[in-house]
Design a protein around this motif. Structure first.
Motif, short mmCIF file in Angstrom:
data_model
loop_
_atom_site.label_atom_id
_atom_site.label_comp_id
_atom_site.label_asym_id
_atom_site.label_seq_id
_atom_site.Cartn_x
_atom_site.Cartn_y
_atom_site.Cartn_z
N ILE A 1 0.86 -1.19 0.00
CA ILE A 1 0.00 0.00 0.00
C ILE A 1 0.89 1.23 0.00
CG2 ILE A 1 -1.63 1.34 1.37
CD1 ILE A 1 -2.88 -1.25 2.29
N LYS A 2 0.71 2.09 -1.00
CA LYS A 2 1.56 3.28 -1.13
C LYS A 2 1.06 4.43 -0.27
CE LYS A 2 1.30 3.38 -5.66
NZ LYS A 2 1.57 3.78 -7.07
N ASP A 3 -0.24 4.69 -0.35
CA ASP A 3 -0.81 5.81 0.40
C ASP A 3 -2.24 5.49 0.80
OD1 ASP A 3 1.20 8.01 0.41
OD2 ASP A 3 1.02 7.82 -1.77
N ILE A 4 -2.68 6.14 1.88
CA ILE A 4 -4.07 6.08 2.31
C ILE A 4 -4.58 7.52 2.40
CG2 ILE A 4 -5.67 5.39 4.13
CD1 ILE A 4 -3.67 3.23 4.94
N TYR A 5 -5.75 7.75 1.84
CA TYR A 5 -6.34 9.09 1.82
C TYR A 5 -7.68 9.08 2.55
CZ TYR A 5 -3.13 9.85 -2.16
OH TYR A 5 -2.03 9.95 -2.97
N TYR A 6 -8.06 10.25 3.05
CA TYR A 6 -9.41 10.42 3.56
C TYR A 6 -9.96 11.73 3.01
CZ TYR A 6 -7.93 13.97 6.96
OH TYR A 6 -7.44 15.11 7.54
N SER A 7 -11.26 11.86 3.06
CA SER A 7 -11.92 13.04 2.50
C SER A 7 -12.38 13.97 3.62
CB SER A 7 -13.13 12.61 1.66
OG SER A 7 -13.89 13.74 1.27
N ILE A 8 -12.03 15.24 3.48
CA ILE A 8 -12.51 16.25 4.44
C ILE A 8 -14.01 16.46 4.26
CG2 ILE A 8 -12.30 18.67 5.13
CD1 ILE A 8 -9.41 18.58 4.16
N GLN A 9 -14.44 16.39 3.01
CA GLN A 9 -15.84 16.64 2.67
C GLN A 9 -16.75 15.49 3.10
OE1 GLN A 9 -16.38 17.33 -1.49
NE2 GLN A 9 -18.49 18.05 -1.29
N PHE A 10 -16.25 14.23 2.94
CA PHE A 10 -17.03 13.04 3.29
C PHE A 10 -16.21 12.20 4.27
CE2 PHE A 10 -18.44 14.30 -0.92
CZ PHE A 10 -19.82 14.29 -0.79
N PRO A 11 -16.44 12.36 5.57
CA PRO A 11 -15.63 11.64 6.58
C PRO A 11 -15.69 10.12 6.45
CG PRO A 11 -16.97 13.37 7.60
CD PRO A 11 -17.44 13.24 6.19
N GLN A 12 -16.77 9.61 5.85
CA GLN A 12 -16.91 8.15 5.73
C GLN A 12 -16.15 7.58 4.54
OE1 GLN A 12 -19.12 10.44 4.81
NE2 GLN A 12 -20.94 9.59 3.82
N LEU A 13 -15.46 8.42 3.78
CA LEU A 13 -14.76 7.97 2.58
C LEU A 13 -13.26 7.83 2.83
CD1 LEU A 13 -14.64 7.35 -0.48
CD2 LEU A 13 -14.44 9.82 -0.88
N LYS A 14 -12.71 6.68 2.44
CA LYS A 14 -11.27 6.44 2.49
C LYS A 14 -10.84 5.88 1.13
CE LYS A 14 -11.62 5.09 7.36
NZ LYS A 14 -11.47 3.96 8.32
N VAL A 15 -9.62 6.18 0.76
CA VAL A 15 -9.08 5.69 -0.51
C VAL A 15 -7.71 5.08 -0.26
CG1 VAL A 15 -8.32 6.27 -2.85
CG2 VAL A 15 -10.36 7.37 -1.89
N ILE A 16 -7.53 3.86 -0.73
CA ILE A 16 -6.23 3.18 -0.66
C ILE A 16 -5.59 3.22 -2.04
CG2 ILE A 16 -5.07 0.97 -0.24
CD1 ILE A 16 -7.40 0.22 1.60
#
Length: 478
Positions: free
Chosen positions: A130-145
């Motif tokens: 896994i290179k990076d993990i992201y989260y969304s400020i606009q949608f707290p329930q959203l994560k991206v791997i």
């Protein structure tokens, strides 16, 4: 010449006998499906208020929605809007960018204002880096791997590692969930009548439908003939095949496009296998074997009402890639679990369900194709009588038409997603037409999968994405 005639006649007779047995299998599944559908509709009358309670109750178990994505730039944003606007009290959406080489990740970062995070997670399943993990400020329930490419199964395992909740929903990135699909799919887990560990919903073709703000606002049929035939095919597969096997608690496949799982059992059996292209079916068979081995009474269910709309191949080239790959996946799954076939330890699954997938789903298209060729050769050389040819025609093509019409009838009787008379007429017409070219072409492609297996060609193959038909909502006049 006489010997050749006798051999050809015997071969045709054996294939004809096989076709009769297969049609009997289909008839049994149809009867089981009709009974199960009737039972489901009776219970559904009292479900309206229960769905409302589930959607607002703090006792509703939270769910992780896992979305593996590889080169999905054309559909990823609209699909994510759908997932982020579903009707459910608590959930998270985890997108796993599996080494895409297009703009999938860039579009996600830009549209959802993603930022990197150092969130720790428990690596319970081995995956590619896994290179990076992201989260969304606009949608707290959203994560991206963002990870190195390892295939769909590896991406789902990465999502499982990062997931926070006891249930997870695996959904394809080129799909749109109806707003109440997750509530309906989670209801059997919460009823307490049965110990449910997997529940799948129905997958339908999105082409021809109008989609606005991540929701299907108007259901229609595709104008593309290839996609139109797939509407019938999906109805037949889900409303007859999977509903029938669910009725006897021997469902062996929950679509990778839409299914909900209890996470602890999936982790216990080490998640998705990454060395098969039929990871969805393989996981369910392994779960079923685990239930038999541990003498558990848990169930794997299919429900005909929760709907996931998905993009379908629009060209013969892309459809060939998909169907050939599906057949390869089926071959791999059956080979992986060959010791369970005809094994009385696994009771009805070993004696009925797995042999059905071996002799009907895997070998059936090839045997039927060979039968048609030999029948034509026999007629040409006058080795086969006309009455025999008519019987063969009745038990293959006409019975196929009957099954397709039955699927359309079940759709109209129960769910009525296509209420227009024009649409029903088109579906009825397609039920006839598909049996005179589309069915045979699929048999050729699925037969070719065996040659791919011999050459060990298990490549996934890229399918061209055309994207959903998107419509902006009309502005209300002031």
């Amino acid at each position: 010449m006489t010997l050749l005639k006798e051999v050809l006649f015997l071969t045709n007779f054996l294939i004809f006998f096989y076709v009769v047995i297969v049609d009997t299998f289909y008839l049994v599944l149809l009867i089981l499906s009709l009974k199960q559908l009737r039972l489901y509709l009776q219970r559904k009358k009292y479900n309206k208020y229960e769905y409302e309670e589930i959607s607002t109750s703090y006792l509703t178990p939270p769910v992780s929605i896992l979305v593996p994505a590889y080169n999905e730039e054309k559909t990823i944003i609209k699909s994510m809007i759908s997932f982020l606007n579903i009707q459910y009290p608590e959930y998270e959406v985890i997108i796993i960018n599996d080494g895409s080489n297009d703009q999938t990740l860039d579009k996600l970062i830009e549209h959802f204002k993603l930022v990197r995070t150092n969130q720790p997670y428990r690596k319970q399943l081995h995956t590619e880096e896994i290179k990076d993990i992201y989260y969304s400020i606009q949608f707290p329930q959203l994560k991206v791997i963002d990870k190195i490419n390892g295939g769909k199964a590896d991406a789902l395992n990465a999502g499982l590692n990062l997931s926070s909740y006891p249930y997870f929903c695996a959904v394809d990135a080129d799909s749109v969930l109806e707003h109440d699909a997750l509530i309906k799919t989670m209801k059997p887990f919460m009823e307490g009548i049965d110990d449910v560990i997997v529940c799948g919903g129905i997958v339908r073709i999105a082409k021809g439908c109008k989609i606005s703000n991540g929701r299907v606002t108007e259901v229609g049929l595709p104008r593309n003939l290839i996609a139109l035939h797939q509407v019938i095919e999906y109805l037949r597969s889900f409303l007859m095949g999977r509903l029938g096997f669910s009725a006897i608690n021997n469902l062996l496949i929950v679509s990778g496009a839409f299914g909900v799982f209890r996470k602890k059992e999936v982790l216990y059996i080490n998640g998705y296998k990454t060395d098969t292209i039929g990871e969805d079916m393989e996981l369910v068979i392994r779960l079923q074997r685990y239930l038999y081995d541990e003498k558990k009474s848990s169930k794997v269910l299919f429900l005909p009402d929760p709907v996931c709309w998905t993009e379908a191949p629009s060209s013969l080239k892309d459809l060939y890639k998909q169907r050939s790959r599906w057949h390869l996946g089926l071959l791999q799954c059956l080979w992986e679990h060959k010791r369970a076939i005809f094994n009385p330890t696994y009771k009805f699954m070993g004696i009925f369900a797995l042999p059905y997938f071996l002799f009907v789903e895997l070998l059936g298209p090839t045997i039927e194709l060979v039968g048609f060729i030999l029948l034509l050769v026999g007629l040409y050389f006058d080795f086969v009588s006309i009455p025999f040819a008519i019987l063969f025609f009745i038990f293959t093509l006409l019975f196929g038409i009957f099954l397709s019409l039955s699927a359309v009838f079940m759709e109209e009787y129960s769910l009525r997603r296509y209420p227009k008379i024009k649409d029903l007429f088109i579906l009825t017409l397609c039920s006839f037409v598909e049996n005179f070219w589309y069915r045979q072409l699929n048999a050729v492609w699925r037969t070719w999968a065996f040659f791919r297996a011999i050459k060990r060609d298990f490549s996934w193959g890229d399918i061209k994405r055309s994207g959903f038909e998107y419509h902006k909502p009309k502005e209300k006049p002031e």
